[in-house]
Enzyme design. Sequence first.
Site, PDB file in Angstrom:
ATOM      1  N   ASP A  17    -101.576  67.712  82.843  1.00 21.01           N
ATOM      2  CA  ASP A  17    -102.072  65.935  82.433  1.00 21.01           C
ATOM      3  C   ASP A  17    -101.029  65.525  82.062  1.00 21.01           C
ATOM      4  O   ASP A  17    -101.004  64.380  81.389  1.00 21.01           O
ATOM      5  CB  ASP A  17    -103.535  66.637  80.685  1.00 21.01           C
ATOM      6  CG  ASP A  17    -102.500  67.368  79.682  1.00 21.01           C
ATOM      7  OD1 ASP A  17    -101.343  67.862  80.146  1.00 21.01           O
ATOM      8  OD2 ASP A  17    -102.829  67.137  78.321  1.00 21.01           O
ATOM      9  N   GLU A  18     -99.863  65.739  82.867  1.00 20.26           N
ATOM     10  CA  GLU A  18     -99.547  65.178  82.039  1.00 20.26           C
ATOM     11  C   GLU A  18     -98.334  64.440  83.183  1.00 20.26           C
ATOM     12  O   GLU A  18     -97.848  65.644  84.524  1.00 20.26           O
ATOM     13  CB  GLU A  18     -97.726  65.655  81.378  1.00 20.26           C
ATOM     14  CG  GLU A  18     -97.441  64.463  80.318  1.00 20.26           C
ATOM     15  CD  GLU A  18     -96.712  65.521  79.084  1.00 20.26           C
ATOM     16  OE1 GLU A  18     -97.338  65.765  78.287  1.00 20.26           O
ATOM     17  OE2 GLU A  18     -95.148  66.273  79.167  1.00 20.26           O
TER      18      GLU A  18
END
Length: 270
Positions: A17-18
Amino acid sequence: MALAAQTGAVIEPMSIDEAYLELSARYRDNEADAALFESLPLARHLKQTIFSERGLTATIGIAANKLLAKLASDFQKPNGLTLVPERDKVAFLRPLPVRAIPGVGPVTERALRQAGLTTVGQVQDYPGDLRALAGSFGPKLKRFAFGEDDRPLEIGDVIKSVSSEETFARDTDDRRVLRACLREQAAEISAELKARQLGARTVQVKVRYGDFKTLTRQLSVEEPLFEANDLYRLGCFLLGREKLVCRPLRLLGLAVSSLGEPQDPQLSLL
DNA sequence: TCTGGGGTCCTAGGACCC
DNA sequence: TCTGGGGTCCTAGGACCC
């Protein structure tokens, strides 16, 4: 990620998620800070789209390099949008705790604190040799403290090792349990190697005992291996040779490294 | 931090070769 | 036979990150 790709960004995924997005191609004709501010509408659009499509908030940091972008995104955590202009970066960094700098963990933090350095500003002002406090990381730490970072985005997925480990619910020295565990791990690693068309020249086992003492033992071979059975047998060999199961294990792990193209499978020995 | 899993990078010593 | 240096590989452990 598909959305980000539409922006023409170069993307380095960091985790599930990054990711880093480099947009300098899109805003290249401008003075640095002007380019940063010009990317604000795009950042807002990204956040909005992620929310409307997934119902998730996103946090974005905008800056001229990876270090500052990361710190900017950490600055305001849920649903944030922070821009750090070049002209403000030194002041932005000053009040942050040294621990905020990537690469400073508990050990380095303690060493710095013992020298009286708890904030990034104090690191900026420190006249002494940071090598004495942070080893070879010292010079880099100094540059980071001033917001200087020339690391390029890393794209492509060159992988250097593959591993699998398991912590047991209860410490065990039951050979059947351990063998089954190792066999499963070897199968997992083998599948990963085959999927990536890689072979491994180094095999490592890892054990941890009830007192958290952790040992690793490794062995390098001539021929790159990728078959589960080969990995399993080398793992067993290392455990046995080093008598690592002299008391119950809390954890057992298997890992491979020195990855490269496997030879002709027909020639794979062992 | 009474501590999960999968990674990367660094250090340091020893073996071995030239 | 002993000594010295540099380079490379292997090994083990540790710091750190997500």
